[in-house]
Design an enzyme around this catalytic site. Structure first.
Site, PDB file in Angstrom:
ATOM      1  N   ASN A 126       0.909  -1.193   0.083  1.00  0.00           N
ATOM      2  CA  ASN A 126      -0.031   0.211   0.114  1.00  0.00           C
ATOM      3  C   ASN A 126       0.979   1.135  -0.162  1.00  0.00           C
ATOM      4  O   ASN A 126       1.477   1.498   1.025  1.00  0.00           O
ATOM      5  CB  ASN A 126      -1.146  -0.178   1.244  1.00  0.00           C
ATOM      6  CG  ASN A 126      -1.838   0.992   1.305  1.00  0.00           C
ATOM      7  OD1 ASN A 126      -2.548   1.297   2.408  1.00  0.00           O
ATOM      8  ND2 ASN A 126      -2.096   1.866   0.329  1.00  0.00           N
ATOM      9  N   ASN A 182      -1.832   2.001   7.374  1.00  0.00           N
ATOM     10  CA  ASN A 182      -0.398   1.766   6.514  1.00  0.00           C
ATOM     11  C   ASN A 182       0.385   3.032   6.649  1.00  0.00           C
ATOM     12  O   ASN A 182       1.653   3.066   6.725  1.00  0.00           O
ATOM     13  CB  ASN A 182      -0.525   1.166   5.460  1.00  0.00           C
ATOM     14  CG  ASN A 182      -0.978  -0.101   5.463  1.00  0.00           C
ATOM     15  OD1 ASN A 182      -0.897  -0.982   6.483  1.00  0.00           O
ATOM     16  ND2 ASN A 182      -1.964  -0.753   4.628  1.00  0.00           N
ATOM     17  N   ASN A 204     -12.223   6.052   9.818  1.00  0.00           N
ATOM     18  CA  ASN A 204     -12.985   5.948   8.461  1.00  0.00           C
ATOM     19  C   ASN A 204     -13.735   4.932   8.462  1.00  0.00           C
ATOM     20  O   ASN A 204     -13.484   4.007   9.065  1.00  0.00           O
ATOM     21  CB  ASN A 204     -11.779   6.029   7.488  1.00  0.00           C
ATOM     22  CG  ASN A 204     -10.871   5.134   7.318  1.00  0.00           C
ATOM     23  OD1 ASN A 204     -11.001   4.052   8.130  1.00  0.00           O
ATOM     24  ND2 ASN A 204      -9.926   5.099   6.487  1.00  0.00           N
ATOM     25  N   CYS A 259      -4.601  -2.710   3.708  1.00  0.00           N
ATOM     26  CA  CYS A 259      -5.447  -1.344   4.233  1.00  0.00           C
ATOM     27  C   CYS A 259      -5.224  -1.831   5.726  1.00  0.00           C
ATOM     28  O   CYS A 259      -6.007  -2.742   6.141  1.00  0.00           O
ATOM     29  CB  CYS A 259      -6.676  -1.602   3.784  1.00  0.00           C
ATOM     30  SG  CYS A 259      -7.659  -0.128   4.315  1.00  0.00           S
ATOM     31  N   CYS A 269      -5.380   6.418   7.878  1.00  0.00           N
ATOM     32  CA  CYS A 269      -4.728   5.145   6.959  1.00  0.00           C
ATOM     33  C   CYS A 269      -3.747   4.890   7.922  1.00  0.00           C
ATOM     34  O   CYS A 269      -2.747   5.339   8.100  1.00  0.00           O
ATOM     35  CB  CYS A 269      -4.300   5.846   5.658  1.00  0.00           C
ATOM     36  SG  CYS A 269      -3.332   4.727   4.477  1.00  0.00           S
ATOM     37  N   HIS A 280     -15.858   1.432   7.475  1.00  0.00           N
ATOM     38  CA  HIS A 280     -15.605   0.056   6.720  1.00  0.00           C
ATOM     39  C   HIS A 280     -16.769  -0.504   6.804  1.00  0.00           C
ATOM     40  O   HIS A 280     -17.568  -0.693   8.091  1.00  0.00           O
ATOM     41  CB  HIS A 280     -14.422  -0.489   7.541  1.00  0.00           C
ATOM     42  CG  HIS A 280     -13.057   0.075   7.187  1.00  0.00           C
ATOM     43  ND1 HIS A 280     -12.340  -0.558   6.073  1.00  0.00           N
ATOM     44  CD2 HIS A 280     -12.492   1.134   7.787  1.00  0.00           C
ATOM     45  CE1 HIS A 280     -11.249   0.316   6.079  1.00  0.00           C
ATOM     46  NE2 HIS A 280     -11.269   1.173   7.001  1.00  0.00           N
ATOM     47  N   GLU A 298     -10.870  -0.157  -1.391  1.00  0.00           N
ATOM     48  CA  GLU A 298     -10.643   1.332  -0.699  1.00  0.00           C
ATOM     49  C   GLU A 298     -11.298   2.461  -1.365  1.00  0.00           C
ATOM     50  O   GLU A 298     -11.158   2.276  -2.512  1.00  0.00           O
ATOM     51  CB  GLU A 298      -9.314   1.650  -0.452  1.00  0.00           C
ATOM     52  CG  GLU A 298      -8.522   0.885   0.753  1.00  0.00           C
ATOM     53  CD  GLU A 298      -7.252   1.386   1.164  1.00  0.00           C
ATOM     54  OE1 GLU A 298      -7.282   2.648   1.448  1.00  0.00           O
ATOM     55  OE2 GLU A 298      -6.301   0.993   1.030  1.00  0.00           O
ATOM     56  N   GLY A 327      -8.483  -1.129   7.419  1.00  0.00           N
ATOM     57  CA  GLY A 327      -9.461  -2.410   7.125  1.00  0.00           C
ATOM     58  C   GLY A 327      -9.090  -3.632   8.151  1.00  0.00           C
ATOM     59  O   GLY A 327      -9.922  -4.324   8.349  1.00  0.00           O
TER      60      GLY A 327
END
Length: 269
Positions: free
Chosen positions: A13, A76, A149, A209, A74, A151, A200, A212
């Site tokens: 990623n 990662n 975020n 992700c 995010c 999911h 994504e 995720g």
């Protein structure tokens, strides 16, 4: 204007990082970001990360997907920023304050607690997010969670049998999700292992992700499918997700620098 960037990735990623902690950067438009993300004519990346000073943390991080849209978190990229910074740091994001520290394998990030209320996802109308009475073709009865975020998580028998390249964008843009949604398909391998693929929002299929993996591990733990610490196997590699006694999520995994370069901003206007 010529700008410098650092190209990094976490399990494939990948990110271009603009470091504005010591010098103010111009604000890039969504069109400029999308042009830079082009893997044939630009730098190529899943997300653009912009660092700046913060009044409440060691730094602030803004995250833009490859289509130019801005997102809240995010995982990662947070690990990558920790590795770039070199020491433990607090990082201000739109999704909340994160604590990250580099280690021998990459970095570990304290991601905070997941939110499950329908308004926190958010959904267009009230619904129990533990096991939702919804379906899109072969994908049914998902869970939903926000880890900074949004999911949606589907537990399936075989993640590789799911046409996520076609179902992912359909679900992402469903009117039920006013801010769009990240789509996860997960296969429970054991009490401490999950296999995962992720579509994504704004980026499409990615090799990994972090949020995720956190959302999926938490949804599985909430349903009693796994123990409090699990490995999540993604196409790009493996992350370790651990839940503490207060419900906090801790994510650990690799992140590394690929190369450094510069670009002329006017070429992407």
């Amino acid at each position: 204007m010529r700008l410098s960037f650092v190209k990094m990735h976490g399990l494939g990623n990948d990110f271009a990082i603009l470091d504005g902690r010591d010098a103010e950067l111009p604000r890039l438009s969504p069109a400029q970001i999308a042009a830079l993300a082009d893997r044939h004519r630009g730098i190529g990346f899943d997300q653009l990360i912009v660092l700046s000073p913060s009044r409440t943390a060691d730094m602030a991080m803004r995250i833009h997907n490859a289509d130019g849209s801005e997102v809240e978190a995010c995982g990662n990229a947070t690990r990558a920023v920790a590795v770039l910074h070199g020491t433990a740091a607090s990082i201000e994001t739109e999704g909340g304050l994160l604590q990250a520290r580099p280690d021998a394998a990459g970095a570990e990030v304290a991601m905070g607690r997941a939110q499950f209320d329908w308004q926190d996802i958010p959904l267009a109308y009230a619904m129990d997010t533990r096991e939702m009475p919804l379906g899109w073709e072969m994908l049914e009865r998902p869970s939903a969670a926000s880890v900074g975020n949004p999911h949606l998580i589907f537990f399936v028998n075989d993640v590789d049998a799911v046409p996520l390249d076609t179902l992912g964008p359909e679900i992402e843009h469903d009117p039920l999700f006013p801010e769009r949604i990240n789509v996860n398909v997960a296969q429970i391998l054991s009490r401490n292992a999950i296999k995962l693929r992720v579509w994504e929002r704004g980026a499409g299929l990615t090799l990994a992700c972090g949020t995720g993996a956190c959302a999926t591990a938490t949804a599985a733990y909430r349903q009693g499918l796994v123990d409090g610490e699990v490995t999540v196997r993604l196409p790009g590699g493996t992350l370790t997700i651990r839940h503490d006694a207060e419900g906090g999520i801790h994510m650990a995994g690799p992140a590394q620098e690929s190369y450094r370069g510069t670009f002329e901003l006017d070429h992407f206007s």
